[in-house]
Scaffold this motif. Sequence first.
Motif, PDB file in Angstrom:
ATOM      1  N   PRO A  37      58.812   3.439 -24.359  1.00  0.00           N
ATOM      2  CA  PRO A  37      59.860   4.428 -24.091  1.00  0.00           C
ATOM      3  C   PRO A  37      61.249   3.804 -24.126  1.00  0.00           C
ATOM      4  N   ILE A  38      62.239   4.652 -24.291  1.00  0.00           N
ATOM      5  CA  ILE A  38      63.638   4.246 -24.167  1.00  0.00           C
ATOM      6  C   ILE A  38      63.932   4.203 -22.677  1.00  0.00           C
ATOM      7  N   GLY A  39      64.491   3.104 -22.201  1.00  0.00           N
ATOM      8  CA  GLY A  39      64.812   2.971 -20.776  1.00  0.00           C
ATOM      9  C   GLY A  39      66.283   3.217 -20.514  1.00  0.00           C
ATOM     10  N   ILE A  40      66.573   4.045 -19.517  1.00  0.00           N
ATOM     11  CA  ILE A  40      67.948   4.308 -19.097  1.00  0.00           C
ATOM     12  C   ILE A  40      68.073   3.900 -17.637  1.00  0.00           C
ATOM     13  N   PHE A  41      68.973   2.975 -17.367  1.00  0.00           N
ATOM     14  CA  PHE A  41      69.242   2.549 -16.007  1.00  0.00           C
ATOM     15  C   PHE A  41      70.600   3.123 -15.624  1.00  0.00           C
ATOM     16  N   ASP A  42      70.617   4.028 -14.658  1.00  0.00           N
ATOM     17  CA  ASP A  42      71.830   4.751 -14.287  1.00  0.00           C
ATOM     18  C   ASP A  42      72.257   4.361 -12.881  1.00  0.00           C
ATOM     19  N   SER A  43      73.413   3.720 -12.783  1.00  0.00           N
ATOM     20  CA  SER A  43      73.935   3.354 -11.467  1.00  0.00           C
ATOM     21  C   SER A  43      74.900   4.405 -10.938  1.00  0.00           C
ATOM     22  N   GLY A  44      74.879   5.590 -11.517  1.00  0.00           N
ATOM     23  CA  GLY A  44      75.637   6.687 -10.936  1.00  0.00           C
ATOM     24  C   GLY A  44      76.812   7.202 -11.740  1.00  0.00           C
ATOM     25  N   VAL A  45      77.117   6.625 -12.900  1.00  0.00           N
ATOM     26  CA  VAL A  45      78.272   7.077 -13.660  1.00  0.00           C
ATOM     27  C   VAL A  45      77.860   7.380 -15.100  1.00  0.00           C
ATOM     28  N   GLY A  46      77.620   8.643 -15.395  1.00  0.00           N
ATOM     29  CA  GLY A  46      77.390   9.071 -16.769  1.00  0.00           C
ATOM     30  C   GLY A  46      75.974   9.004 -17.292  1.00  0.00           C
ATOM     31  N   GLY A  47      75.047   8.537 -16.516  1.00  0.00           N
ATOM     32  CA  GLY A  47      73.686   8.362 -16.998  1.00  0.00           C
ATOM     33  C   GLY A  47      72.990   9.650 -17.388  1.00  0.00           C
ATOM     34  N   LEU A  48      73.211  10.720 -16.634  1.00  0.00           N
ATOM     35  CA  LEU A  48      72.576  11.993 -16.972  1.00  0.00           C
ATOM     36  C   LEU A  48      73.102  12.545 -18.292  1.00  0.00           C
TER      37      LEU A  48
ATOM     38  N   ARG B 218      66.927  -5.970 -13.411  1.00  0.00           N
ATOM     39  CA  ARG B 218      65.460  -5.940 -13.449  1.00  0.00           C
ATOM     40  C   ARG B 218      64.877  -6.065 -12.043  1.00  0.00           C
ATOM     41  N   MET B 219      65.480  -6.916 -11.225  1.00  0.00           N
ATOM     42  CA  MET B 219      65.014  -7.103  -9.857  1.00  0.00           C
ATOM     43  C   MET B 219      65.109  -5.796  -9.063  1.00  0.00           C
ATOM     44  N   PHE B 220      66.183  -5.039  -9.255  1.00  0.00           N
ATOM     45  CA  PHE B 220      66.331  -3.754  -8.559  1.00  0.00           C
ATOM     46  C   PHE B 220      65.178  -2.824  -8.932  1.00  0.00           C
TER      47      PHE B 220
ATOM     48  N   GLN C 261      71.744   4.627  -7.281  1.00  0.00           N
ATOM     49  CA  GLN C 261      73.107   4.643  -6.745  1.00  0.00           C
ATOM     50  C   GLN C 261      73.288   3.620  -5.628  1.00  0.00           C
ATOM     51  N   GLY C 262      72.218   2.965  -5.246  1.00  0.00           N
ATOM     52  CA  GLY C 262      72.297   1.969  -4.184  1.00  0.00           C
ATOM     53  C   GLY C 262      72.903   0.648  -4.620  1.00  0.00           C
ATOM     54  N   HIS C 263      73.030   0.439  -5.918  1.00  0.00           N
ATOM     55  CA  HIS C 263      73.547  -0.836  -6.420  1.00  0.00           C
ATOM     56  C   HIS C 263      74.712  -0.633  -7.388  1.00  0.00           C
ATOM     57  N   VAL C 264      75.513   0.371  -7.161  1.00  0.00           N
ATOM     58  CA  VAL C 264      76.664   0.690  -8.015  1.00  0.00           C
ATOM     59  C   VAL C 264      77.696  -0.416  -7.899  1.00  0.00           C
ATOM     60  N   PRO C 265      78.351  -0.825  -8.961  1.00  0.00           N
ATOM     61  CA  PRO C 265      78.101  -0.537 -10.368  1.00  0.00           C
ATOM     62  C   PRO C 265      77.207  -1.610 -10.986  1.00  0.00           C
ATOM     63  N   TYR C 266      76.602  -1.302 -12.118  1.00  0.00           N
ATOM     64  CA  TYR C 266      75.769  -2.266 -12.840  1.00  0.00           C
ATOM     65  C   TYR C 266      76.603  -3.169 -13.742  1.00  0.00           C
ATOM     66  N   GLY C 267      77.776  -2.722 -14.120  1.00  0.00           N
ATOM     67  CA  GLY C 267      78.599  -3.434 -15.099  1.00  0.00           C
ATOM     68  C   GLY C 267      78.700  -4.938 -14.909  1.00  0.00           C
ATOM     69  N   PRO C 268      79.062  -5.422 -13.726  1.00  0.00           N
ATOM     70  CA  PRO C 268      79.225  -6.867 -13.562  1.00  0.00           C
ATOM     71  C   PRO C 268      77.920  -7.615 -13.289  1.00  0.00           C
TER      72      PRO C 268
END
Length: 64
Positions: free
Chosen positions: A7-18, A53-55, A39-46
């Motif tokens: 499958p295609i995996g989408i990891f969404d930390s709360g901004v734009g994933g939907l 993966r650990m999350f 949303q518990g680990h926002v943001p993923y960027g840095p």
Amino acid sequence: MVESHAPIGIFDSGVGGLSVLKEICLQMPNESVLYFADQGHVPYGPRGLDEVRMFFRADYQVFY
């Protein structure tokens, strides 16, 4: 070309994933998609790949 059934995996930390999920489903309706909202680990960027993966593994007890 190598054919994959993963499958295609989408990891969404709360901004734009939907919005991304919706567009993927519209443009590739026959693909399987795995959506992970976190949303518990926002943001993923840095964050590094290993940390993200650990999350996922901690929340879903997935071990490789």
